[in-house]
Write an enzyme that holds these catalytic residues in place. Sequence first.
Site, PDB file in Angstrom:
ATOM      1  NE  ARG A  30     -21.405 122.354  24.494  1.00  0.00           N
ATOM      2  CZ  ARG A  30     -21.584 120.751  24.508  1.00  0.00           C
ATOM      3  NH1 ARG A  30     -20.472 120.125  24.648  1.00  0.00           N
ATOM      4  NH2 ARG A  30     -22.884 120.530  24.494  1.00  0.00           N
ATOM      5  CG  HIS A 101     -11.282 123.193  36.867  1.00  0.00           C
ATOM      6  ND1 HIS A 101     -10.551 123.995  37.532  1.00  0.00           N
ATOM      7  CD2 HIS A 101     -10.728 122.783  35.508  1.00  0.00           C
ATOM      8  CE1 HIS A 101      -9.627 124.330  36.967  1.00  0.00           C
ATOM      9  NE2 HIS A 101      -9.485 123.512  36.051  1.00  0.00           N
TER      10      HIS A 101
HETATM   11  P1  5GP Z   1      -6.787 123.763  34.315  1.00  0.00           P
HETATM   12  O1  5GP Z   1      -5.477 123.940  33.167  1.00  0.00           O
HETATM   13  O2  5GP Z   1      -6.687 124.696  35.299  1.00  0.00           O
HETATM   14  O3  5GP Z   1      -6.929 122.448  34.907  1.00  0.00           O
HETATM   15  O4  5GP Z   1      -7.842 123.907  33.383  1.00  0.00           O
HETATM   16  C1  5GP Z   1      -8.553 125.487  33.163  1.00  0.00           C
HETATM   17  C2  5GP Z   1      -9.522 125.211  31.861  1.00  0.00           C
HETATM   18  O5  5GP Z   1     -10.480 126.202  32.059  1.00  0.00           O
HETATM   19  C3  5GP Z   1      -8.724 125.184  30.511  1.00  0.00           C
HETATM   20  O6  5GP Z   1      -9.251 124.027  29.983  1.00  0.00           O
HETATM   21  C4  5GP Z   1      -9.350 126.671  29.880  1.00  0.00           C
HETATM   22  O7  5GP Z   1      -9.445 126.299  28.498  1.00  0.00           O
HETATM   23  C5  5GP Z   1     -10.280 126.780  30.575  1.00  0.00           C
HETATM   24  N1  5GP Z   1     -10.924 128.127  30.667  1.00  0.00           N
HETATM   25  C6  5GP Z   1     -10.093 129.146  31.036  1.00  0.00           C
HETATM   26  N2  5GP Z   1     -10.909 130.350  31.230  1.00  0.00           N
HETATM   27  C7  5GP Z   1     -12.127 130.126  30.678  1.00  0.00           C
HETATM   28  C8  5GP Z   1     -13.265 130.856  30.434  1.00  0.00           C
HETATM   29  O8  5GP Z   1     -13.284 132.106  30.715  1.00  0.00           O
HETATM   30  N3  5GP Z   1     -14.396 130.095  30.028  1.00  0.00           N
HETATM   31  C9  5GP Z   1     -14.444 128.782  29.692  1.00  0.00           C
HETATM   32  N4  5GP Z   1     -15.702 128.190  29.373  1.00  0.00           N
HETATM   33  N5  5GP Z   1     -13.258 128.041  30.122  1.00  0.00           N
HETATM   34  C10 5GP Z   1     -12.283 128.703  30.471  1.00  0.00           C
END
Ligand code: 5GP
Length: 118
Positions: A30, A101
């Site tokens: 999550r 991701h």
């Molecule tokens: P991006 O903007 O790179 O597509 O999304 C990164 C996502 O990773 C964000 O939605 C953020 O909330 C999530 N995220 C960042 N650090 C962590 C973490 O330590 N644990 C979890 N579960 N999610 C994270």
Amino acid sequence: MAQETIFSKIIRREIPADILYQDDLVTAFRDVNPQAPTHILIIPNRIIPTVNDVTEEDEPALGRLFTVAAKLAADEGIDENGYRLIVNCNRDGGQEVYHLHMHLLGGRRLGPMLVRRD
Ligand code: 5GP
């Protein structure tokens, strides 16, 4: 060697995360800052920094992202109403963590796909 991020520590279970699924190729957990009632991140275990770094070798893991997304959407009960899968790439795509991701978002009407800010 690609640079590790916080996601590698989650895969190795060195820091806490709500892991919903893990196998030899992918891990799903999550999102810590959910943008919808269901917000799950599904990631390849191997570090692929961005979509730009994807190679043919990664195809089994990238295919698995979709298989697991479909399974988790059913588990969450959002498969019938629907959901959105997002992969951000680099700055303009809004990528913050440089470990590729897939976001699985659902549980409410998500609205238009893009919000114009210019
Ligand atoms: P991006 O903007 O790179 O597509 O999304 C990164 C996502 O990773 C964000 O939605 C953020 O909330 C999530 N995220 C960042 N650090 C962590 C973490 O330590 N644990 C979890 N579960 N999610 C994270």
